[in-house]
Write a protein that holds these residues in place. Sequence first.
Motif, PDB file in Angstrom:
ATOM      1  N   LYS A   1       0.852  -1.191   0.000  1.00  0.00           N
ATOM      2  CA  LYS A   1       0.000   0.000   0.000  1.00  0.00           C
ATOM      3  C   LYS A   1       0.884   1.235   0.000  1.00  0.00           C
ATOM      4  O   LYS A   1       1.934   1.251   0.643  1.00  0.00           O
ATOM      5  CB  LYS A   1      -0.916   0.029   1.230  1.00  0.00           C
ATOM      6  N   LEU A   2       0.450   2.264  -0.719  1.00  0.00           N
ATOM      7  CA  LEU A   2       1.110   3.569  -0.665  1.00  0.00           C
ATOM      8  C   LEU A   2       0.162   4.516   0.041  1.00  0.00           C
ATOM      9  O   LEU A   2      -1.001   4.662  -0.362  1.00  0.00           O
ATOM     10  CB  LEU A   2       1.430   4.076  -2.067  1.00  0.00           C
ATOM     11  N   LYS A   3       0.670   5.166   1.099  1.00  0.00           N
ATOM     12  CA  LYS A   3      -0.174   6.064   1.886  1.00  0.00           C
ATOM     13  C   LYS A   3       0.439   7.458   1.930  1.00  0.00           C
ATOM     14  O   LYS A   3       1.656   7.617   1.929  1.00  0.00           O
ATOM     15  CB  LYS A   3      -0.343   5.543   3.313  1.00  0.00           C
ATOM     16  N   VAL A   4      -0.415   8.453   1.992  1.00  0.00           N
ATOM     17  CA  VAL A   4      -0.008   9.822   2.322  1.00  0.00           C
ATOM     18  C   VAL A   4      -0.626  10.087   3.684  1.00  0.00           C
ATOM     19  O   VAL A   4      -1.853  10.142   3.817  1.00  0.00           O
ATOM     20  CB  VAL A   4      -0.492  10.847   1.284  1.00  0.00           C
ATOM     21  N   GLY A   5       0.233  10.204   4.695  1.00  0.00           N
ATOM     22  CA  GLY A   5      -0.289  10.272   6.054  1.00  0.00           C
ATOM     23  C   GLY A   5      -0.929   8.941   6.397  1.00  0.00           C
ATOM     24  O   GLY A   5      -0.297   7.893   6.337  1.00  0.00           O
ATOM     25  N   THR A   6      -2.231   8.962   6.706  1.00  0.00           N
ATOM     26  CA  THR A   6      -2.951   7.724   7.017  1.00  0.00           C
ATOM     27  C   THR A   6      -3.873   7.302   5.884  1.00  0.00           C
ATOM     28  O   THR A   6      -4.584   6.319   5.998  1.00  0.00           O
ATOM     29  CB  THR A   6      -3.788   7.928   8.292  1.00  0.00           C
ATOM     30  N   THR A   7      -3.846   8.041   4.783  1.00  0.00           N
ATOM     31  CA  THR A   7      -4.747   7.763   3.664  1.00  0.00           C
ATOM     32  C   THR A   7      -4.083   6.865   2.634  1.00  0.00           C
ATOM     33  O   THR A   7      -2.997   7.158   2.136  1.00  0.00           O
ATOM     34  CB  THR A   7      -5.179   9.068   2.977  1.00  0.00           C
ATOM     35  N   VAL A   8      -4.722   5.734   2.315  1.00  0.00           N
ATOM     36  CA  VAL A   8      -4.216   4.836   1.283  1.00  0.00           C
ATOM     37  C   VAL A   8      -4.574   5.414  -0.081  1.00  0.00           C
ATOM     38  O   VAL A   8      -5.738   5.633  -0.396  1.00  0.00           O
ATOM     39  CB  VAL A   8      -4.823   3.422   1.429  1.00  0.00           C
ATOM     40  N   VAL A   9      -3.552   5.674  -0.886  1.00  0.00           N
ATOM     41  CA  VAL A   9      -3.790   6.265  -2.206  1.00  0.00           C
ATOM     42  C   VAL A   9      -3.561   5.265  -3.341  1.00  0.00           C
ATOM     43  O   VAL A   9      -3.981   5.498  -4.475  1.00  0.00           O
ATOM     44  CB  VAL A   9      -2.899   7.511  -2.416  1.00  0.00           C
ATOM     45  N   SER A  10      -2.889   4.128  -3.043  1.00  0.00           N
ATOM     46  CA  SER A  10      -2.663   3.124  -4.081  1.00  0.00           C
ATOM     47  C   SER A  10      -2.330   1.787  -3.430  1.00  0.00           C
ATOM     48  O   SER A  10      -1.695   1.744  -2.369  1.00  0.00           O
ATOM     49  CB  SER A  10      -1.525   3.546  -5.008  1.00  0.00           C
ATOM     50  N   SER A  11      -2.766   0.683  -4.059  1.00  0.00           N
ATOM     51  CA  SER A  11      -2.460  -0.669  -3.573  1.00  0.00           C
ATOM     52  C   SER A  11      -1.899  -1.503  -4.720  1.00  0.00           C
ATOM     53  O   SER A  11      -2.187  -1.236  -5.891  1.00  0.00           O
ATOM     54  CB  SER A  11      -3.717  -1.344  -3.011  1.00  0.00           C
ATOM     55  N   HIS A  12      -1.117  -2.525  -4.357  1.00  0.00           N
ATOM     56  CA  HIS A  12      -0.480  -3.336  -5.401  1.00  0.00           C
ATOM     57  C   HIS A  12      -0.147  -4.718  -4.850  1.00  0.00           C
ATOM     58  O   HIS A  12       0.306  -4.860  -3.714  1.00  0.00           O
ATOM     59  CB  HIS A  12       0.800  -2.655  -5.876  1.00  0.00           C
ATOM     60  N   THR A  13      -0.397  -5.758  -5.651  1.00  0.00           N
ATOM     61  CA  THR A  13      -0.031  -7.134  -5.296  1.00  0.00           C
ATOM     62  C   THR A  13       1.067  -7.607  -6.241  1.00  0.00           C
ATOM     63  O   THR A  13       0.942  -7.470  -7.456  1.00  0.00           O
ATOM     64  CB  THR A  13      -1.239  -8.081  -5.400  1.00  0.00           C
ATOM     65  N   GLU A  14       2.140  -8.144  -5.679  1.00  0.00           N
ATOM     66  CA  GLU A  14       3.270  -8.584  -6.484  1.00  0.00           C
ATOM     67  C   GLU A  14       3.657 -10.013  -6.104  1.00  0.00           C
ATOM     68  O   GLU A  14       3.766 -10.345  -4.922  1.00  0.00           O
ATOM     69  CB  GLU A  14       4.469  -7.660  -6.277  1.00  0.00           C
ATOM     70  N   THR A  15       3.858 -10.862  -7.122  1.00  0.00           N
ATOM     71  CA  THR A  15       4.314 -12.231  -6.911  1.00  0.00           C
ATOM     72  C   THR A  15       5.724 -12.377  -7.455  1.00  0.00           C
ATOM     73  O   THR A  15       5.986 -12.080  -8.626  1.00  0.00           O
ATOM     74  CB  THR A  15       3.384 -13.244  -7.606  1.00  0.00           C
ATOM     75  N   TYR A  16       6.627 -12.807  -6.601  1.00  0.00           N
ATOM     76  CA  TYR A  16       8.021 -12.999  -6.997  1.00  0.00           C
ATOM     77  C   TYR A  16       8.245 -14.483  -7.282  1.00  0.00           C
ATOM     78  O   TYR A  16       8.078 -15.321  -6.397  1.00  0.00           O
ATOM     79  CB  TYR A  16       8.961 -12.526  -5.886  1.00  0.00           C
ATOM     80  N   VAL A  17       8.581 -14.813  -8.523  1.00  0.00           N
ATOM     81  CA  VAL A  17       8.780 -16.200  -8.947  1.00  0.00           C
ATOM     82  C   VAL A  17      10.276 -16.467  -9.096  1.00  0.00           C
ATOM     83  O   VAL A  17      10.982 -15.726  -9.800  1.00  0.00           O
ATOM     84  CB  VAL A  17       8.056 -16.478 -10.281  1.00  0.00           C
TER      85      VAL A  17
END
Length: 261
Positions: A116-132
Amino acid sequence: MTFLNRRIIQQPTLFASSRRNFGNLLEIYETGQTSTSGSGRQLTSIHSEPTFTTNWTKSGLTVNVDISSIADAHPEFYAYLCRDDETTLATYQFQEDQTQTTLSHTEANYETFIYKLKVGTTVVSSHTETYVRPTPTYTASFSTNELTLTASITSITNAHNSFVITLERSDGTVLQTHTLADGETSFTFNQVDSSYGTYNYVVKINGIQTDAYEATYTSPPIPRSYSSDSDSDSSSSSSSSSSSSSSSSSSSSSSSSNSSS
């Protein structure tokens, strides 16, 4: 002067109350200044919260979130790269007039993670990543001697014990297996077959074929028996001599008979 002092002395409650209120305000301000993203407290700012666009990328085990086209950047605001359990991985303090930046984090294991990317306590973007984990690469070379096949596996990269290399027949019969060790760079298969003929071999890694080889084992020629041939030649020569001798004898006999006549 005496009048002023008397008024202050006569109104101690007003003075104490003002001092207490100021102290409370100062405490609230200082607490807000030292709050973190995890505390859930943030000062109300007179500045607008920064706006921007995000782009998530991956390189190996490193995740990057590129922040660009930043507007209203101000040092009062912070951006946080976090896991979904709120663990902070990277922090960035915005700077005035800055228009882009990148937050990065390198993982230790090949797994799936949610960011998650947050500014302060607000989530502004989310991302799921799989490392193979990358599949090992290698070079396979083959040679034969009599009924033995040698398959040399060399120049191995990214070796890990989650990968198994097998030597098989073309029909899927597994002849030999080898589990790679971390950092291993080479090893050899030696396969002995029981009879002469043509055999097709394949090399696989975790069930995926990478190489194939056809080997033909030819039986050696049967050696000639020189002693038997010599006896045969000798017998033939003797028989020929005998025949010649017999012919001479007949001829002699015939001459005698003619003479007598």
